[in-house]
Write an enzyme that holds these catalytic residues in place. Structure first.
Site, PDB file in Angstrom:
ATOM      1  N   ASP A  38       0.825  -1.203   0.000  1.00  0.00           N
ATOM      2  CA  ASP A  38       0.000   0.000   0.000  1.00  0.00           C
ATOM      3  C   ASP A  38       0.860   1.254   0.000  1.00  0.00           C
ATOM      4  OD1 ASP A  38      -2.567  -0.848  -0.233  1.00  0.00           O
ATOM      5  OD2 ASP A  38      -3.087  -0.677   1.881  1.00  0.00           O
ATOM      6  N   LYS A  60      -3.094   3.178  -2.524  1.00  0.00           N
ATOM      7  CA  LYS A  60      -4.462   3.328  -2.030  1.00  0.00           C
ATOM      8  C   LYS A  60      -4.469   4.500  -1.059  1.00  0.00           C
ATOM      9  CE  LYS A  60      -7.483   0.755  -2.605  1.00  0.00           C
ATOM     10  NZ  LYS A  60      -8.568   0.743  -3.626  1.00  0.00           N
ATOM     11  N   MET A 177      -9.300   9.705   7.786  1.00  0.00           N
ATOM     12  CA  MET A 177      -9.662  10.236   6.468  1.00  0.00           C
ATOM     13  C   MET A 177     -10.717  11.335   6.573  1.00  0.00           C
ATOM     14  SD  MET A 177      -9.766   6.532   4.523  1.00  0.00           S
ATOM     15  CE  MET A 177     -10.636   5.744   5.906  1.00  0.00           C
TER      16      MET A 177
END
Length: 261
Positions: A38, A60, A177
């Site tokens: 990742d 990602k 996020m």
């Protein structure tokens, strides 16, 4: 003759500091013949990989161009069927906003043996690096890990309801996020939590470039702009953050006393 069936292991690489890897994770990384890595995996973590291993970077990261999830799953299944020892290396923990649950389901449906090795999640590592806990007998009776980024077509988190729950149950909120939706998060959380509720923003938790700011809920978006903080970052909201200031208070008082003398 067909190759012997391979395996897939989902490995949590932690928040970036390679010293935070578990022993089991380091061993799995070293044994892998193929690693699907990742974007948020720290460079130092890859130092545990075998020089003969094939590294495939599958970015990602929210808000950036990403490798399609279906393609990553296809890569894992194909490599395993070719007899490879596959490690899917994920930032943080595979089962905390790492889509690990989806990948396990797809692999099992394809008949591929899969195991999961947990990693330290950024929300825990970030606040710990500032010397504060996520739970505290006097300040927080629990913790909620929540995403600030809903998948397309999903209404996302009900921040107003979550604010009321956090207030009534005395919970710490750890928001992943959430930077790109900080204005909405701040506005809706303020319907249930006081504006002076302390919060911490930690960017690049545990890595050499880590930066952070301690502020209040009512100044979340203002602080992000003033400090130039952005993704990847976690936002921790709750009274446990008061402990950060408390930890530094004795030192400040000592310095003041020395200066006065």
């Amino acid at each position: 003759m067909l190759p012997a069936p391979g395996t897939v292991t989902l490995v949590g690489a932690g928040p970036g500091d390679p010293e935070l890897l578990t022993i089991k994770a380091a061993r799995a990384i070293g044994a892998a013949t193929v690693l699907l890595v990742d974007d948020l995996v720290g460079d130092g973590v890859l130092g545990y990989a075998s020089p003969q291993a094939r590294l495939v970077h599958v970015g990602k990261r929210g808000g950036c161009k990403s490798t399609p999830q279906a393609f990553i799953e296809k890569l894992m299944i194909t490599a395993a069927r070719q007899g490879e020892t596959v490690v899917r290396l994920k930032g943080g923990d595979p089962f905390i906003f790492g889509r690990g649950g989806e990948e396990v389901e797809h692999l099992r449906a394809a008949g591929i043996p899969v195991q999961v090795i947990n990693g330290i999640t950024a929300g825990l590592a970030g606040l710990s690096s500032l010397g504060a806990p996520l739970t505290h007998r006097d300040r927080a009776h629990g913790v909620v890990f929540v995403t600030g980024h809903a998948k397309p077509g999903d209404s996302g988190t009900d921040w107003r309801q979550l604010a009321a729950t956090a207030r009534d149950a005395r919970l710490t909120l750890v928001i992943y996020m959430g930077v790109s939706h900080a204005d909405e998060i701040e506005r809706d959380l303020l319907t249930g939590l006081p504006a002076d509720t302390p919060l911490a923003i930690i960017q690049h938790a545990s890595q050499p470039q880590q930066r952070h700011a301690v502020a209040t809920l009512g100044t979340l978006t203002q602080t992000l702009a003033a400090e130039g903080l952005g993704s990847p970052a976690v936002i921790v909201v709750g009274d446990v953050v008061r402990g950060i200031a408390a930890l530094h208070q004795p030192q400040a008082e000592t310095q003041a006393q020395v200066q006065a003398a």
